[in-house]
Design a protein around this motif. Structure first.
Motif, PDB file in Angstrom:
ATOM      1  N   UNK A  67      44.481  54.333  45.846  1.00  0.00           N
ATOM      2  CA  UNK A  67      44.292  52.815  46.046  1.00  0.00           C
ATOM      3  C   UNK A  67      45.231  52.268  47.307  1.00  0.00           C
ATOM      4  N   UNK A  88      47.220  47.744  54.869  1.00  0.00           N
ATOM      5  CA  UNK A  88      48.273  47.713  55.882  1.00  0.00           C
ATOM      6  C   UNK A  88      48.184  46.747  56.963  1.00  0.00           C
ATOM      7  N   UNK A 147      45.213  39.216  49.033  1.00  0.00           N
ATOM      8  CA  UNK A 147      45.134  40.634  49.212  1.00  0.00           C
ATOM      9  C   UNK A 147      45.434  41.525  48.172  1.00  0.00           C
ATOM     10  N   UNK A 148      45.053  42.779  48.070  1.00  0.00           N
ATOM     11  CA  UNK A 148      45.641  43.461  46.999  1.00  0.00           C
ATOM     12  C   UNK A 148      46.382  44.579  47.773  1.00  0.00           C
ATOM     13  N   UNK A 149      47.230  45.416  46.763  1.00  0.00           N
ATOM     14  CA  UNK A 149      47.821  46.735  47.210  1.00  0.00           C
ATOM     15  C   UNK A 149      46.866  47.753  48.082  1.00  0.00           C
ATOM     16  N   UNK A 150      47.274  48.162  48.928  1.00  0.00           N
ATOM     17  CA  UNK A 150      46.399  49.191  49.669  1.00  0.00           C
ATOM     18  C   UNK A 150      46.155  48.684  51.188  1.00  0.00           C
ATOM     19  N   UNK A 153      54.585  37.348  51.573  1.00  0.00           N
ATOM     20  CA  UNK A 153      53.573  37.642  50.776  1.00  0.00           C
ATOM     21  C   UNK A 153      53.759  38.925  50.062  1.00  0.00           C
ATOM     22  N   UNK A 154      54.980  39.559  49.854  1.00  0.00           N
ATOM     23  CA  UNK A 154      55.227  40.805  49.121  1.00  0.00           C
ATOM     24  C   UNK A 154      54.926  41.841  49.824  1.00  0.00           C
ATOM     25  N   UNK A 165      53.370  44.486  44.468  1.00  0.00           N
ATOM     26  CA  UNK A 165      53.557  45.193  43.062  1.00  0.00           C
ATOM     27  C   UNK A 165      54.305  46.587  43.200  1.00  0.00           C
ATOM     28  N   UNK A 182      43.829  49.671  41.744  1.00  0.00           N
ATOM     29  CA  UNK A 182      43.080  49.014  42.941  1.00  0.00           C
ATOM     30  C   UNK A 182      43.053  47.666  42.719  1.00  0.00           C
ATOM     31  N   UNK A 183      43.580  47.036  41.747  1.00  0.00           N
ATOM     32  CA  UNK A 183      43.394  45.492  41.619  1.00  0.00           C
ATOM     33  C   UNK A 183      44.690  44.755  41.707  1.00  0.00           C
ATOM     34  N   UNK A 184      45.762  45.452  42.007  1.00  0.00           N
ATOM     35  CA  UNK A 184      47.113  44.804  41.818  1.00  0.00           C
ATOM     36  C   UNK A 184      47.625  43.905  43.092  1.00  0.00           C
ATOM     37  N   UNK A 185      48.094  42.689  43.119  1.00  0.00           N
ATOM     38  CA  UNK A 185      48.351  42.050  44.227  1.00  0.00           C
ATOM     39  C   UNK A 185      49.231  42.589  44.989  1.00  0.00           C
ATOM     40  N   UNK A 186      49.427  42.295  46.314  1.00  0.00           N
ATOM     41  CA  UNK A 186      50.635  42.677  47.133  1.00  0.00           C
ATOM     42  C   UNK A 186      52.044  42.614  46.648  1.00  0.00           C
ATOM     43  N   UNK A 234      44.273  51.650  52.650  1.00  0.00           N
ATOM     44  CA  UNK A 234      42.910  51.496  52.491  1.00  0.00           C
ATOM     45  C   UNK A 234      42.164  50.388  53.353  1.00  0.00           C
ATOM     46  N   UNK A 248      48.393  52.750  47.706  1.00  0.00           N
ATOM     47  CA  UNK A 248      49.958  51.982  47.492  1.00  0.00           C
ATOM     48  C   UNK A 248      50.853  52.978  48.491  1.00  0.00           C
TER      49      UNK A 248
END
Lengths: 316, 200
Positions: A210, B101, B96-99, B121-122, A189, A183-187, B18, A212
């Motif tokens: 999360x 869109x 921001x974090x994974x999840x 930004x990845x 990853x 849940x806490x990983x940066x974009x 999410x 992904x």
């Protein structure tokens, strides 16, 4: 492929890392250079023990690009088809064996912003070859290695040369909060997980929960070919009857009968050995086919899948 | 059709995400109406939705109404210009974090500018959805003088940088967010077909 012939190698050295983990160094039999391998690559090792033959896939743990030696780590598996016991009990320094040139089904994604590595037990092996490369790239990464409590020290020692705050060894699965981690990983990853199937499934579930995207998840399973109930494979084209024993895979039985069967990873991951099923119900264990394809009973991976019916008819 | 010619889908929620961030170009805030977005994006377990729009008249509110507990969050944010929105988007994606869109609706140049900010930004292709709305106007990159010609509606255009007559190709560069424009009458000066209107 450029290197399509087996490479003759010789066991240069072996070392027991724990009662069930053996490290083996292989060098070219002619003293020359071996084909280079990228991080995450594996080799198929051909083992011969009396009547039996195995071709087992092992990840290379030598630093990527090393050409003087291939290093592998082999876990002695209690209930196995016998290959790992052969490595542990029979292999001696100086033995001549054959390996197929390295292939890589678990490469580093160079465009990733961050690399999240999760290893379970001997699943550490492909990740061991990632670490020097990630350091060389100056990449952002984080590694979590899960080890049985009794073996934590062994894995600490294995990872020590690559150590740093990014690498953590957890004694037991309970030590790692997968949901919190995902849940806490940066974009940007990417997750690489190698270990027993339950760990891979748990990591995939946590990643999906999360949010992904599927493309950011990379898995390498070594849970590959397990034994099972014996069955008969009838080859429709060559009109052969192949008896698949309880402790061998369908692919191994085909090879033992002299059938040239396609294969690459021998772990149900690459899809190279896909074979058309004309009759009978396969028992699928691969990670390639979609649920619909599996339910169609019309194609199977001979390396890991078996049969739910006493007989399978294959288009071979 | 050329293989580099991008294909676009409708603005549709990706339920595997999410959190959802929609960025809309001027003029599309109306085309992509709130009821339509609500239909697509509001539902059980979809997660918070934010709508950013370039709209000088938009009320500059962060969140229209406080969300009652248990209800899905829907926040709107207006920007006076695209540059301000892209700056804010870049800053936001850093944290921001994974999840997440990201969805963009607008003309092609806008869509691929958003994609560029997202990629930097990845965010990968599976995390960004582009929806083409509005006129089939193209941004055309002159391969001779590197000028970007905005809002091109015909397959022949005079480059406003070097004055050459350019043939507008279907070759789209995702790096430049532009179609390639190539000197149309280089071999036989003056020999040109009739300009045709571009279709989307």
């Amino acid at each position: 492929m450029i290197h399509d012939k087996p490479i003759a190698v010789r066991v240069r050295e072996t070392a027991l890392l724990s009662p069930t983990l053996k490290r083996v160094w292989l060098e070219a039999a002619d003293g020359g250079l071996l084909p280079p391998a990228s991080p995450g690559a594996h080799v198929l090792v051909r083992l011969k023990g009396g009547e039996r033959q195995w071709r087992n896939a092992y990840s290379l743990v030598s630093p990527p690009g090393t050409r003087s030696v291939y290093e592998i780590i082999v876990r002695r598996v209690a209930a196995s088809r016998g290959g790992s016991h052969h490595v542990h009990d029979q292999i001696q320094v100086g033995d001549a064996i054959e390996v197929a040139a390295p292939a890589n089904l678990f490469p580093i994604v160079v465009s990733a912003r961050k690399h999240l590595l999760i290893g379970g037990g001997v699943g550490v092996t492909p990740l061991l070859s990632f670490l020097p490369e990630l350091r060389r790239m100056g990449a952002r990464f984080e590694m979590h290695q899960i080890a049985a409590e009794a073996e934590a020290a062994v894995f600490e020692a294995l990872l020590a040369p690559h150590g740093g705050t990014e690498v953590q060894v957890h004694a037991g699965r309970g030590g790692l909060d997968l949901d919190g981690l995902m849940a806490g990983q940066p974009l940007g990853t990417h997750l690489y997980v190698c270990g027993p199937t339950p760990l891979i499934d748990a990591a995939a579930r946590a990643a999906a929960a999360a949010g992904w995207p599927a493309g950011a998840l990379h898995r390498e399973s070594f849970g590959g070919a397990a034994g099972g109930a014996p069955f008969v494979a009838t080859l429709a084209r060559s009109r052969l009857e192949i008896r698949v024993g309880a402790d061998e895979s369908l692919l191994e039985a085909l090879e033992a009968a002299g059938v040239e069967a396609a294969h690459l990873c021998r772990g149900g991951a690459c899809g190279q050995c896909a074979t058309v099923v004309l009759d009978g119900v396969p028992d699928h264990h691969d990670h390639v086919l979609t649920p619909d394809e599996k339910a169609s009973n019309s194609v199977m991976m001979t390396c890991v899948s078996r049969a739910k019916t006493p007989r399978l008819v294959l288009d071979l | 059709m050329s293989k580099s010619r991008p294909l676009y889908g409708p603005l549709q929620c990706d339920a595997t995400g999410r959190r959802h961030l929609l960025v809309l170009q001027t003029g599309t805030a109306e085309a992509v109406t709130e009821p339509a977005v609500a239909d697509q994006f509001l539902g059980d377990g979809v997660g918070p939705v934010e709508i950013w729009a370039v709209d000088a008249h938009a009320p500059r509110t962060e969140a229209a109404n406080p969300t009652p507990p248990g209800e899905q969050e829907l926040a709107r944010r207006g920007f006076t210009c695209v540059t301000a929105m892209f700056d804010a988007l870049g800053a936001r994606l850093q944290t921001e974090t994974m999840g997440l869109r990201l969805y963009a609706a607008g003309d092609e140049a806008f869509l691929w500018d958003v994609f560029g900010v997202a990629s930097a930004a990845g965010l990968g292709r599976q995390e960004v959805r582009l929806s083409h709305v509005g006129e089939p106007a193209r941004r055309v990159y002159c391969i001779h003088c590197a000028t970007m010609n905005e809002g091109v509606r015909t397959d022949l255009v005079v480059c406003r940088g070097c004055g050459l007559r350019l043939s507008v190709r279907d070759h789209f560069s995702r790096r430049l967010s532009a179609f390639m424009g190539v000197h149309a009458d280089a071999e036989t000066p003056g020999s040109l077909p009739e300009p045709q209107a571009l279709s989307s």
